[in-house]
Write an enzyme that holds these catalytic residues in place. Structure first.
Site, PDB file in Angstrom:
ATOM      1  N   ARG A 124       0.825  -1.213   0.000  1.00  0.00           N
ATOM      2  CA  ARG A 124       0.000   0.000   0.000  1.00  0.00           C
ATOM      3  C   ARG A 124       0.854   1.256   0.000  1.00  0.00           C
ATOM      4  O   ARG A 124       0.711   2.147  -0.852  1.00  0.00           O
ATOM      5  CB  ARG A 124      -0.918  -0.015   1.227  1.00  0.00           C
ATOM      6  CG  ARG A 124      -1.510   1.335   1.622  1.00  0.00           C
ATOM      7  CD  ARG A 124      -1.963   1.294   3.073  1.00  0.00           C
ATOM      8  NE  ARG A 124      -2.486   2.579   3.548  1.00  0.00           N
ATOM      9  CZ  ARG A 124      -1.778   3.507   4.145  1.00  0.00           C
ATOM     10  NH1 ARG A 124      -0.460   3.326   4.327  1.00  0.00           N
ATOM     11  NH2 ARG A 124      -2.333   4.627   4.567  1.00  0.00           N
ATOM     12  N   GLU A 171      -6.888  15.749   8.290  1.00  0.00           N
ATOM     13  CA  GLU A 171      -7.163  14.567   9.123  1.00  0.00           C
ATOM     14  C   GLU A 171      -8.177  14.941  10.204  1.00  0.00           C
ATOM     15  O   GLU A 171      -8.008  15.922  10.917  1.00  0.00           O
ATOM     16  CB  GLU A 171      -5.872  14.060   9.784  1.00  0.00           C
ATOM     17  CG  GLU A 171      -6.044  12.936  10.766  1.00  0.00           C
ATOM     18  CD  GLU A 171      -6.698  11.696  10.159  1.00  0.00           C
ATOM     19  OE1 GLU A 171      -7.536  11.081  10.855  1.00  0.00           O
ATOM     20  OE2 GLU A 171      -6.365  11.351   9.000  1.00  0.00           O
ATOM     21  N   GLU A 200     -16.013  17.731   5.168  1.00  0.00           N
ATOM     22  CA  GLU A 200     -17.220  18.486   4.879  1.00  0.00           C
ATOM     23  C   GLU A 200     -17.206  19.877   5.505  1.00  0.00           C
ATOM     24  O   GLU A 200     -17.955  20.763   5.066  1.00  0.00           O
ATOM     25  CB  GLU A 200     -18.456  17.710   5.360  1.00  0.00           C
ATOM     26  CG  GLU A 200     -18.709  16.403   4.616  1.00  0.00           C
ATOM     27  CD  GLU A 200     -17.795  15.261   5.065  1.00  0.00           C
ATOM     28  OE1 GLU A 200     -17.897  14.171   4.474  1.00  0.00           O
ATOM     29  OE2 GLU A 200     -16.990  15.457   6.004  1.00  0.00           O
ATOM     30  N   GLU A 214      -6.242   7.849   0.604  1.00  0.00           N
ATOM     31  CA  GLU A 214      -6.331   6.388   0.737  1.00  0.00           C
ATOM     32  C   GLU A 214      -7.631   6.112   1.484  1.00  0.00           C
ATOM     33  O   GLU A 214      -7.667   6.031   2.698  1.00  0.00           O
ATOM     34  CB  GLU A 214      -5.110   5.852   1.487  1.00  0.00           C
ATOM     35  CG  GLU A 214      -4.973   4.345   1.411  1.00  0.00           C
ATOM     36  CD  GLU A 214      -5.727   3.633   2.531  1.00  0.00           C
ATOM     37  OE1 GLU A 214      -6.961   3.396   2.377  1.00  0.00           O
ATOM     38  OE2 GLU A 214      -5.094   3.339   3.550  1.00  0.00           O
ATOM     39  N   GLU A 223     -17.323   1.624   5.065  1.00  0.00           N
ATOM     40  CA  GLU A 223     -17.099   2.819   5.882  1.00  0.00           C
ATOM     41  C   GLU A 223     -17.377   4.112   5.112  1.00  0.00           C
ATOM     42  O   GLU A 223     -17.516   5.170   5.696  1.00  0.00           O
ATOM     43  CB  GLU A 223     -15.692   2.863   6.493  1.00  0.00           C
ATOM     44  CG  GLU A 223     -15.437   1.728   7.467  1.00  0.00           C
ATOM     45  CD  GLU A 223     -14.025   1.742   8.023  1.00  0.00           C
ATOM     46  OE1 GLU A 223     -13.815   1.152   9.089  1.00  0.00           O
ATOM     47  OE2 GLU A 223     -13.133   2.332   7.390  1.00  0.00           O
TER      48      GLU A 223
END
Length: 482
Positions: A124, A171, A200, A214, A223
């Site tokens: 990844r 984050e 948002e 990611e 999710e």
């Protein structure tokens, strides 16, 4: 065909003493039936629920027709319910549950345990590093948003390898406080700015040239972080900008899972010289009624060539598209074997910023380097023998829960056909994926078509048990994803 109201209700009442009158419920969202035993309805429709057959599926009536409806798509007419009970509605303690369950969701991503698992996934992390490295020249002087940056590793790759004008590391979890420290510790504070908050509610200095994230989960969408990515794209990505990943695919294959099946079922045959076979039906219900996350499928256990069943273009995908995604598949069995279930995984693509340059890909399937996602195994109720040349065909449907927005329903309808006169077998496996606090759980209903080859039996008192199609309801079990 749908059952007529009188006939279907009478069949439900056989061998049971149903004395409760039907209850009226209102549709929360549109629901399209996936089989002749289900009932379609629209948001706002008023349905009469005659029987709450299980926690997940109820027998309801609408417009003179009856069928199964998912309970999660309905809400009761509260005012009517209170009037029937002869009491006034008490609104003093209204529930304030968050349909996104952000506290639990972001709480889990604020732990180092989860960050360690993702950072330790070399396939990844190296893929994202290679994407930055191979695009380092066109990234120079650009503005990049790293959405859901976690510890900021992708932002640091950008700052170190590509010399962008700015990197906005976004984050929502509490790990963002440590990300700021890591940015300073790696000498990237002049380029990387950390923003703590939900996408948002984000306020940035301006638009961005590249949005990298990611966001993928089990079965690609679980999710639904992808909605936050799409909202950030619509608000902050400049016209002509690039999304990484630029595309995504959900893959599927019919497979063998003999070791897992034997481990869960064979154990009960004679442990310590004792006969425990009476527990096999319970074991079947408990272990096979939910998908097995973190399954490692061996290439030799693939019964056919895998195929992409759902593909997404991240530049054109809309949030509304996420409510219902449908794909088709046709597998030609390449070798005789035992069909234990389906395995799914995903692939994501990273289009180059330069014309005619190679598109990089992260593949989480069995033919590539293992990742922390591994694969997801959907076990059948019982194994089925397949012959080379037979065909397994059907549809897969991803239907988002209208209330709990990180949940979804995965429905796989399939048919086995052969050129020989061996008969057909059809079934529908319905999986409801959800998240509850730190538990990730799944609700599963298996809807088979009666056939000896399926190894399944009809259910007592089911309104369709006398027809070729009938329904079985399985249980709900909590389990940890990580």
């Amino acid at each position: 065909m749908f059952k007529k109201v009188d006939d279907s209700i009478r069949m439900h009442q056989e061998d049971e003493d149903y004395t409760n009158p039907p209850e009226e419920f209102i549709g929360l969202s549109d629901f399209t039936s996936c089989g002749s035993d289900q009932l379609s309805f629209r948001a706002g429709d008023r349905l009469l629920v005659h029987t709450k057959t299980s926690a997940d599926w109820w027998w309801a009536e609408l417009g003179g027709l009856c069928g199964y409806v998912p309970s999660s798509y309905l809400k009761q007419d509260v005012e009517d319910s209170y009037l029937k009970q002869g009491v006034e509605e008490d609104t003093s303690e209204e529930t304030s549950e968050d349909p996104w369950q952000d506290e639990e969701y972001f709480g889990s991503y604020g732990t180092l345990r989860l960050q360690l698992e993702m950072l330790s996934d070399r396939a990844r992390t190296e893929t994202y590093r290679q994407v930055i490295l191979t695009n380092s020249a066109p990234l120079r002087g650009k503005v990049v948003m790293d959405l859901g940056c976690g510890t900021g590793v992708i932002s640091l790759f950008c700052a170190r390898l590509a010399q962008p004008k700015a990197v906005y590391a976004v984050e929502a979890s509490s790990i963002a406080e440590h990300t700021e420290t890591l940015v300073r510790q790696n000498g990237c504070e002049e380029v990387v700015t950390v923003f703590q908050g939900r996408a948002e509610e984000l306020e940035l200095p301006g638009t961005v040239d590249i949005l990298i994230s990611e966001w993928m989960g089990n079965c690609l969408l679980f999710e639904f972080m992808v909605e936050s990515v799409l909202q950030a794209r619509d608000r902050w990505l400049r016209e002509g900008g690039m999304m990484w990943p630029s595309g995504a695919s959900l893959c599927l294959v019919p497979c063998q899972a003999l070791d897992y099946y034997t481990e869960r079922m064979g154990f009960w045959e004679q442990p310590y010289g004792l006969d425990f076979t009476a527990l096999q039906s319970l074991a079947q219900s408990e272990f096979f009624s939910r998908p097995r996350f973190s399954h490692l499928l061996q290439p030799e256990d693939c019964l056919a060539t895998p195929c992409d069943v759902i593909t997404l273009d991240m530049l054109t995908l809309h949030v509304t598209d996420l409510e219902k995604l449908r794909g088709q598949f046709t597998f030609i069995v390449e070798k005789a074997g035992t069909f234990h279930g389906f395995t799914s995984w995903f692939r994501v693509q990273f289009q180059s910023l330069e014309r005619d340059k190679t598109t990089l890909e992260l593949d989480t399937g069995p033919y590539s380097e293992p990742t922390h996602w591994k694969q997801t195994l959907f076990m059948l109720d019982g194994p089925i023998s397949l012959l080379g040349g037979e065909t397994v065909s059907g549809i897969i449907l991803l239907h988002r829960n209208p209330v709990w927005r990180r949940h979804m329903t995965v429905t796989i309808q399939w048919r086995i056909s052969s050129t020989e006169e061996t008969g057909n077998c059809m079934a529908s496996i319905l999986y409801l994926l959800g998240v509850n606090c730190n538990y990730h759980y799944l609700k599963c209903s298996l809807i088979p078509i009666s056939d000896r080859r399926c190894g399944m039996l009809p259910v007592k008192n089911d309104p369709l048990s006398n027809s070729p199609l009938f329904t079985t309801y399985l249980q709900v079990y909590p389990f940890y994803t990580y």
